[in-house]
Design an enzyme around this catalytic site. Structure first.
Site, short mmCIF file in Angstrom:
data_model
loop_
_atom_site.label_atom_id
_atom_site.label_comp_id
_atom_site.label_asym_id
_atom_site.label_seq_id
_atom_site.Cartn_x
_atom_site.Cartn_y
_atom_site.Cartn_z
N GLY A 49 0.77 -1.24 0.00
CA GLY A 49 0.00 0.00 0.00
C GLY A 49 0.80 1.29 0.00
O GLY A 49 0.23 2.37 0.16
N TRP A 51 2.26 2.95 -2.48
CA TRP A 51 1.86 3.88 -3.55
C TRP A 51 0.50 4.49 -3.24
O TRP A 51 0.28 5.68 -3.48
CB TRP A 51 1.81 3.15 -4.90
CG TRP A 51 3.14 3.00 -5.57
CD1 TRP A 51 4.36 2.96 -4.98
CD2 TRP A 51 3.38 2.87 -6.98
NE1 TRP A 51 5.34 2.80 -5.92
CE2 TRP A 51 4.77 2.74 -7.15
CE3 TRP A 51 2.57 2.84 -8.11
CZ2 TRP A 51 5.36 2.59 -8.42
CZ3 TRP A 51 3.14 2.68 -9.37
CH2 TRP A 51 4.53 2.57 -9.52
N ASP A 66 -5.18 -5.77 -5.77
CA ASP A 66 -4.04 -6.70 -5.65
C ASP A 66 -4.60 -8.12 -5.50
O ASP A 66 -5.68 -8.32 -4.97
CB ASP A 66 -3.15 -6.35 -4.46
CG ASP A 66 -1.73 -6.89 -4.63
OD1 ASP A 66 -0.79 -6.08 -4.83
OD2 ASP A 66 -1.54 -8.14 -4.56
N ASP A 82 -7.30 -10.44 -9.48
CA ASP A 82 -6.18 -10.66 -10.38
C ASP A 82 -6.31 -9.68 -11.55
O ASP A 82 -7.36 -9.66 -12.22
CB ASP A 82 -6.26 -12.11 -10.89
CG ASP A 82 -5.08 -12.51 -11.75
OD1 ASP A 82 -4.37 -11.61 -12.26
OD2 ASP A 82 -4.86 -13.72 -11.91
N ASP A 105 2.35 -1.13 -10.28
CA ASP A 105 3.67 -1.56 -9.79
C ASP A 105 3.67 -3.09 -9.66
O ASP A 105 4.49 -3.66 -8.94
CB ASP A 105 3.91 -0.90 -8.42
CG ASP A 105 5.36 -0.91 -7.99
OD1 ASP A 105 6.26 -0.97 -8.85
OD2 ASP A 105 5.62 -0.88 -6.76
N LYS A 145 5.25 -0.48 -14.30
CA LYS A 145 6.59 -1.07 -14.15
C LYS A 145 6.78 -2.23 -15.11
O LYS A 145 5.87 -3.03 -15.32
CB LYS A 145 6.72 -1.59 -12.72
CG LYS A 145 8.04 -2.35 -12.49
CD LYS A 145 8.36 -2.51 -11.05
CE LYS A 145 7.48 -3.54 -10.37
NZ LYS A 145 7.76 -3.54 -8.94
C1 LIG Z 1 6.20 -4.55 -5.73
S1 LIG Z 1 4.64 -4.99 -5.09
C2 LIG Z 1 3.76 -3.47 -5.13
C3 LIG Z 1 4.18 -2.51 -4.06
C4 LIG Z 1 3.27 -1.31 -3.95
N1 LIG Z 1 3.39 -0.42 -5.11
C5 LIG Z 1 3.56 -0.52 -2.72
O1 LIG Z 1 4.04 0.63 -2.83
O2 LIG Z 1 3.30 -1.01 -1.62
C6 LIG Z 1 3.91 -5.87 -6.41
C7 LIG Z 1 2.51 -6.35 -6.16
O3 LIG Z 1 1.97 -6.90 -7.36
C8 LIG Z 1 0.99 -7.84 -6.98
N2 LIG Z 1 0.60 -8.69 -8.11
C9 LIG Z 1 1.36 -9.55 -8.80
N3 LIG Z 1 0.63 -10.18 -9.75
C10 LIG Z 1 -0.63 -9.67 -9.67
C11 LIG Z 1 -1.84 -9.92 -10.37
N4 LIG Z 1 -1.87 -10.81 -11.38
N5 LIG Z 1 -2.94 -9.25 -10.03
C12 LIG Z 1 -2.90 -8.35 -9.01
N6 LIG Z 1 -1.79 -8.07 -8.30
C13 LIG Z 1 -0.65 -8.73 -8.62
C14 LIG Z 1 1.69 -8.60 -5.87
O4 LIG Z 1 0.76 -9.31 -5.08
C15 LIG Z 1 2.39 -7.46 -5.11
O5 LIG Z 1 1.64 -7.04 -4.02
#
Ligand SMILES: C[S@@+](CC[C@H](N)C(=O)[O-])C[C@H]1O[C@@H](n2cnc3c(N)ncnc32)[C@H](O)[C@@H]1O
Length: 191
Positions: A49, A51, A66, A82, A105, A145
């Site tokens: 969370g 961002w 997420d 998803d 992200d 990203k």
């Molecule tokens: C680097 S973290 C994000 C960090 C966030 N921007 C923050 O500042 O806290 C990447 C996130 O992408 C999510 N993620 C990966 N694949 C996903 C998908 N198919 N659908 C939704 N979320 C996904 C992961 O669960 C993870 O929480």
């Protein structure tokens, strides 16, 4: 990965951010002014969370998505889903028929095999853009990203016509060892 020698890890703890990633968005937004007070922002791959916190501090309203849970945050509507699931788009459009900013992200689970991680990140970035194409308002802003690799040029070429301003950018808070880079698109054109 939590690296306790990392400057931004300690800064995040000190300032109450849920992730060091918060500093990446702060730096990107300082440089590109993607989010403004009063905006409706869609935060894809939002957990834990950081961002979303930054966007709320700016004065934006946030819809966050997420696949993993996220702890409640004031000003944020969270959907556990998803981003690859196309049904999500209808849910987002029920909340609002247009968003000022879409940011993603989202990261795949890292295997350590460069090509696999790169291609999975491109899939997530393309899914984020598919969502943006449906929900982003005209002239809205997009941030996503991707892990660098051979597909990045095709990805850029596919997105290029949709934005008045477009650029790949690496904020200072990204680790030097990281393959990640951010596509910044401003002035979305529905085509
Ligand atoms: C680097 S973290 C994000 C960090 C966030 N921007 C923050 O500042 O806290 C990447 C996130 O992408 C999510 N993620 C990966 N694949 C996903 C998908 N198919 N659908 C939704 N979320 C996904 C992961 O669960 C993870 O929480």
């Amino acid at each position: 990965m939590k690296d306790k020698r990392d400057h931004y890890y300690w800064e995040a703890k000190k300032k109450g951010y849920r992730s060091r990633a918060a500093f990446k968005l702060l730096q990107i937004n300082r440089d590109f002014k993607l989010i403004r007070k009063g905006d409706l922002v869609l935060d894809l791959g939002s957990s834990p969370g950081g961002w979303s916190q930054v966007a709320v501090e700016i004065g934006a309203f946030v819809v966050a998505v997420d696949i993993n849970p996220m702890e409640d945050l004031k000003g944020v509507t969270f959907i556990k889903a998803d981003i690859m699931d196309e049904k999500l788009i209808d849910i987002l459009l029920e909340i609002s028929d247009s968003y000022d900013v879409v940011m993603s992200d989202a990261s795949p689970k890292i295997t350590g095999i460069w090509t696999i991680d790169h291609l999975r990140s491109i899939d997530l970035a393309r899914a984020s853009f598919n969502i943006a194409k449906k929900v982003l308002r005209n002239s809205g802003n997009f941030l996503v990203k991707v892990f660098q690799g051979e597909e990045i040029k095709n990805f850029y070429d596919d997105l290029k016509p949709y934005f008045a301003f477009k650029k790949f950018h690496s904020p200072k808070a990204s680790r030097k060892s990281s393959a990640e880079i951010y596509f910044v698109g401003k002035g979305f054109k529905k085509i």
